[in-house]
Motif scaffolding. Sequence first.
Motif, short mmCIF file in Angstrom:
data_model
loop_
_atom_site.label_atom_id
_atom_site.label_comp_id
_atom_site.label_asym_id
_atom_site.label_seq_id
_atom_site.Cartn_x
_atom_site.Cartn_y
_atom_site.Cartn_z
N ARG A 107 4.21 10.57 -0.84
CA ARG A 107 3.41 10.71 0.38
C ARG A 107 4.32 10.68 1.60
N VAL A 108 4.01 11.55 2.58
CA VAL A 108 4.65 11.52 3.90
C VAL A 108 3.52 11.52 4.93
N SER A 109 3.44 10.48 5.74
CA SER A 109 2.38 10.35 6.73
C SER A 109 2.97 10.24 8.13
N GLY B 275 5.87 3.36 -5.19
CA GLY B 275 5.45 2.07 -4.67
C GLY B 275 6.25 1.55 -3.50
N ARG B 276 7.29 2.25 -3.08
CA ARG B 276 8.14 1.79 -1.99
C ARG B 276 7.75 2.54 -0.71
N ILE B 277 7.54 1.78 0.36
CA ILE B 277 7.15 2.34 1.65
C ILE B 277 8.30 2.17 2.63
N GLU B 278 8.66 3.24 3.34
CA GLU B 278 9.70 3.20 4.36
C GLU B 278 9.15 3.81 5.65
N HIS B 279 9.73 3.38 6.78
CA HIS B 279 9.29 3.87 8.08
C HIS B 279 10.47 4.39 8.88
N TYR B 280 10.20 5.44 9.65
CA TYR B 280 11.19 6.03 10.55
C TYR B 280 10.47 6.34 11.85
N GLU C 3 5.86 7.56 7.86
CA GLU C 3 5.84 6.64 6.73
C GLU C 3 5.98 7.44 5.45
N THR C 4 6.94 7.05 4.62
CA THR C 4 7.08 7.68 3.30
C THR C 4 6.74 6.66 2.23
#
Length: 669
Positions: free
Chosen positions: A426-428, A512-517, A507-508
């Motif tokens: 997912r890319v949000s 199960g791992r979420i990262e933010h840029y 947000e990617t």
Amino acid sequence: MGDFQQFVADVTRRLSAMSESELYVVGDHLDRDSIWLTFLDSFPAGTNPRFRERSEYDCSTCRGFIKNVGNVVEIRDGRIRTVWSGVSAADPVFSVVAAALDAFVRTLPLTGVFRTAEAQYGARTTRTLRDGRVETWHHLHGRVAKRHRTTDVGTARGTFDSAVRVFERGLAELTPQALDTVVDLIDGDALYRGTEHRRAVTEFRTLQHRWTRAADRRAFVFANAANPAARFRNTVIGTLVQDLSEGVDLERAVRSFETKVAPQNYKRPTALITPAMVKAAMRTIDELGIEESLERRFARLSDVSVTDVLWVDNDTQPRMKDGLEGLLMRAATSRPSTARARDGKPEEIPVVAFMKDVLPGAATIDLWVANSHEPHFVSLTTGRHPAAPRLFTWDNDFAWSYGGNVTDSIKERVKRAGGNVTGKLRVSLSWFNHDDLDLHVFEPNGDHIWYREKRNKLDVDMNAGGAFSREPVENVTWTGIIPDGEYRIEVNQYNKRESNDVGFVIETESNGRIEHYSHDRAVGHKDTVEVGRMTVTNEVITDFRPGSDMQSGSTGKDLWGITTEQFVPVSTVMYSPNYFDGNEVGNRHYFFMLKGCVNDQPTRGIYNEFLRGDLQPHRKVFEVLGDRTKCEPTPDQLSGLGFSSTVRNSVLAKVTMTGGRRRLLSIQF
């Protein structure tokens, strides 16, 4: 047989006097013939010598005058008056004729404005030669004032008819309540460029009020159709009133209006409210006695009972509401965990097991605060008056606010918007104002995913049109086969509408791992920002290289008084207040309050989604209250990291147990 010349003189003077103001016509062509017949039939018996070869007042000249001018009327004091009104009242014959014509003409409906290309109808006199003698005949006649003459009669009448139709629709369709609302918005400076339109709104409102009280509403419409306010319904401000009259939501209607008057320049930082909405909300506030409840502040350790927390640090507990006794009572009913740590790497543990098996035996907890956790910074708030009635759906006065004054994660916002958050990748995109940002993803094979080619992957596209949100998101999710390779991510500013609350967050989520840029600056109109390039291998993100204008979680930075990318001591662990005291209302959040963590920004203490049911009808007013009554920063506040039970995430914790054993845990949410 009556004084016909006096009758003619009276009609001529009457027409001349009427011509000083606007003139109208009634009836149609058939009615004009009827007017002529009414004239002939209205003479008292024996006074119209038809047996003669010709009479002075039933000639073709008089017939032409009556058929062309006999249906002309004026509107005075809201009533229709004809060219025959009050004519020859002193003459016993022609007073009867005039009264009959006046009565008949007033039964005919108003049909248009009087316009003609003729300067005069009828003639004063005509002469004929009869038996060698010249005879002079007198006729009905009258000049047409210049203001009523035109060379293009059809266009003039059509323009007036159009104005009448618009005016009548506006009077009938635009509600007084909608007009009052727009005036309130303008007076409260809540409508962009509203002052430019105030006069138009108030003038139309006055006309509508007079129309509702008019004895003859059709006559009122005709008499005022030339007023510029008559076309109010077809103006830009009129469309706003029309939308509100049809039940369109206030925010949506105003957005539509403001887009029309200044599509690039307007700003709307808070919800729209009117004095009437405020008065209604204040009545409810007064009835419920909750005015003191609206005063909010950051919560302190001394506000919170140990019965409301899951764990408290030994250095922290003496400052809590129930002190040592409450802590000991909890300890008496718990037992330490006997789980062993894995050597060399963190032990993954579900949050429920962490709460049950680890917390009771923990002496100290340190949390690894990564840059990617920035959206998870949270503060606890409470009321200034503990005895005041509650505002929220749970039985206490506490609430919470995540960094950026939001109550939940990007993932949760995507879910609320109808997006799919259960795919493999997912890319949000999330942003914070009414701009129309667009997410673009280029797959390794060159496929371009965007609003014009969604490819069954882009499922949320907000602020493109219609209703606008201050919590907009766009979302791209892969549920099928995910090609290996490099993906390029961009954000384009399709329509810049505001200059406040700028920036965006990407947000990617993968495995199960979420990262933010994040991008913390405004994106110019039609500009594009390169978010970065991510590498996907075996359906998992293995690398992400942010663009030059993006910030990611690698180098530590100062946030809320602590430095990220390192371990930070935890003071207390608790559920969100909607799960205090046995409450179970909505989504559960897990809060890790950190030592030295201080939110340095004014923070909302009231959110609409928290409000109890009887306050929901006043959501717009409370949205403004929440924005205008923020909690001012204090040094002794409860702030830290929060994680929702609805979002897959993880955080690294270093735990020292009461026996001295240390554990490195990856807490899974």
